[in-house]
Design a protein around this motif. Structure first.
Motif, PDB file in Angstrom:
ATOM      1  N   CYS A  98       6.629   5.088  -1.725  1.00 63.15           N
ATOM      2  CA  CYS A  98       6.664   4.513  -0.379  1.00 63.15           C
ATOM      3  C   CYS A  98       7.317   5.427   0.644  1.00 63.15           C
ATOM      4  CB  CYS A  98       7.395   3.169  -0.407  1.00 63.15           C
ATOM      5  SG  CYS A  98       6.590   1.945  -1.447  1.00 63.15           S
ATOM      6  N   TYR A 136       7.010   2.115  -5.922  1.00 58.66           N
ATOM      7  CA  TYR A 136       6.530   0.734  -5.957  1.00 58.66           C
ATOM      8  C   TYR A 136       5.359   0.654  -6.926  1.00 58.66           C
ATOM      9  CZ  TYR A 136       5.269  -3.856  -3.961  1.00 58.66           C
ATOM     10  OH  TYR A 136       4.995  -5.184  -3.765  1.00 58.66           O
ATOM     11  N   LYS A 138       2.143  -0.637  -7.971  1.00 62.73           N
ATOM     12  CA  LYS A 138       1.131  -1.234  -7.095  1.00 62.73           C
ATOM     13  C   LYS A 138      -0.244  -1.151  -7.741  1.00 62.73           C
ATOM     14  CE  LYS A 138      -0.583  -0.919  -2.324  1.00 62.73           C
ATOM     15  NZ  LYS A 138      -0.545  -0.147  -1.071  1.00 62.73           N
ATOM     16  N   GLY A 184       8.519  -4.060  -7.530  1.00 64.58           N
ATOM     17  CA  GLY A 184       9.330  -2.989  -6.985  1.00 64.58           C
ATOM     18  C   GLY A 184      10.648  -3.471  -6.437  1.00 64.58           C
ATOM     19  N   THR A 188      10.945  -2.233  -0.015  1.00 64.75           N
ATOM     20  CA  THR A 188       9.521  -1.785  -0.154  1.00 64.75           C
ATOM     21  C   THR A 188       8.611  -2.621   0.794  1.00 64.75           C
ATOM     22  OG1 THR A 188       9.473  -3.101  -2.192  1.00 64.75           O
ATOM     23  CG2 THR A 188       9.378  -0.651  -2.305  1.00 64.75           C
ATOM     24  N   ASN A 265       9.497  -6.043   0.793  1.00 68.84           N
ATOM     25  CA  ASN A 265      10.302  -6.701  -0.232  1.00 68.84           C
ATOM     26  C   ASN A 265      11.722  -6.898   0.299  1.00 68.84           C
ATOM     27  OD1 ASN A 265       8.185  -6.649  -1.986  1.00 68.84           O
ATOM     28  ND2 ASN A 265       9.133  -5.323  -3.497  1.00 68.84           N
TER      29      ASN A 265
END
Length: 414
Positions: A98, A136, A138, A184, A188, A265
């Protein structure tokens, strides 16, 4: 879908001809919160949110029976790293950085799940900081990589999202899916938080236009101070404040088509997400694909006269960027159409049961066929689709469209 809902849907879409419904009216002032499962039916969801293309949040009561909410989370509401390591430690997962921006996304790498958990623990111990940046997890295709029995112990597909054409299509091909796990650390998209909290920022369709820079690009971060630069963002003064949602553990967010959104997040978070399309937003998907092709053609227009098969190359580029082009979109329509046609033909013959295994009612299948016919009618006359080599297609697009239109006429009395 019951008869009342189907009739509502048909009135809502009548005359659109495959175009996207106009959602440019006054934006809602807040996102509706759905509290009780027993008081909220599938018809309520279709009429109140899916057809009007409005977001909503389902309370944690809708997911309280999910195995992942019991097993993946500690009593303190944190990710249960030990259980997850025991269950998935050797699985290789995709991880996005990120802190690094490539175009409008983040670069990804793949690593064993246990290595990612090691990083996550170090990130927490370092006070939400790491020399490696904020990584993260993903787009982990957990469903694709798991046995059916294991999935049933993780989550149950909510009835509101059971008409899921993307995954129905990919399940037939048996090569991919659009079901993901995200995980994560703090700092984030349907989307269910298994644990942790998220902050969502929503912009209704059309309102994101004021966020575009002088080159036509949307910002990587809608909260960035660079948006105050009116030379770079000349329309920013016309932008509206986004709708803000704080998603708690167990809650489920419905993200409608065309709503620009950004997610943060607020805690260490794990979520389960599905990308999906069905008859209610199929026209939106077709509209999006046309826009994507136009964008590609604009980028490479200077080579149009000198590049043999320029139109074909545009389709190749489009697929590399979006994962689908006009040819694959037709095959997507074909797979869904053939399943719905089978259900309706069986129903017209008075046969009971559903050999497709989808547990579709006749009203739902009839609604789906109507939407498929509307969009396919637009596809077959599109100039760029007419340039696609369809000689090996079976059935031919015009033939499939005729089948759909014939069954629509035959089922008017349903």
């Amino acid at each position: 879908m019951d008869r009342e809902t189907r009739l509502f849907a048909e009135r809502h879409y009548r005359g659109l001809g495959g175009r996207v419904p106009d959602c440019s009216g006054p934006a809602p002032s807040s996102v509706t919160f759905i509290q009780a499962p027993d008081a909220f039916s599938y018809a309520d969801f279709v009429k109140g949110f899916l057809l009007p293309n409005q977001p909503c949040v389902f309370s944690s009561a809708f997911t309280e029976g999910w195995g992942s909410r019991r097993r993946w989370v500690t009593s303190a509401g944190k990710p249960d790293f030990e259980y997850l390591l025991q269950k998935y430690g050797d699985v290789v997962v995709p991880v996005a950085n990120c802190g690094v921006r490539e175009y409008n996304s983040n670069p990804k790498e793949h690593m064993p799940f246990r290595d990612y958990i090691d990083y996550w623990k170090e990130y927490i111990q370092g006070g939400c900081s790491s020399p490696r940046g904020c990584l993260y997890l993903k787009d982990w295709h957990l469903c694709r990589d798991s046995l059916v029995d294991d999935l049933e112990d993780i989550f149950t597909l909510p009835v509101y999202f059971s008409s899921d054409w993307l995954n129905e299509f990919w399940d037939v091909l048996n090569v991919d899916d659009y079901r993901f796990v995200y995980a994560g650390p703090k700092g984030t998209c349907w989307s269910v938080n298994i644990c942790g909290r998220k902050k969502w920022l929503f912009f209704p369709p059309g309102q994101e236009e004021a966020l575009r820079d002088c080159y036509g690009n949307l910002p990587y971060d809608v909260t960035s101070a660079e948006l105050l630069d009116t030379r770079l963002y000349p329309r920013i003064q016309h932008s509206s404040l986004p709708l803000e949602v704080i998603q708690e553990a167990g809650e489920m967010v419905f993200v409608p088509s065309g709503w620009h959104h950004q997610v943060y997040n607020l805690d260490d978070t794990i979520s389960i997400n599905h990308n999906w399309v069905n008859g209610c937003n199929l026209a939106n998907m077709w509209h999006f694909l046309q826009q994507e092709l136009q964008a590609v053609q604009q980028e490479v227009r200077e080579w149009k006269d000198s590049m043999p098969d320029w139109h074909h190359h545009c389709q190749v580029i489009m697929k590399s960027c979006t994962g689908i082009n006009f040819e694959e979109f037709y095959h997507f329509l074909k797979v869904i159409s053939e399943k719905r046609l089978l259900v309706l033909k069986q129903g017209l013959k008075g046969e009971t049961g559903d050999s497709t295994g989808l547990r579709l009612g006749l009203q739902q299948a009839a609604f789906d066929v109507g939407r498929l016919a509307d969009v396919l009618a637009s596809v077959v006359i599109h100039p760029d689709f007419e340039r696609v080599d369809t000689s090996a297609f079976s059935p031919q697009p015009e033939e499939l469209l005729q089948q759909l239109e014939d069954i629509v006429a035959a089922t008017k009395a349903l």
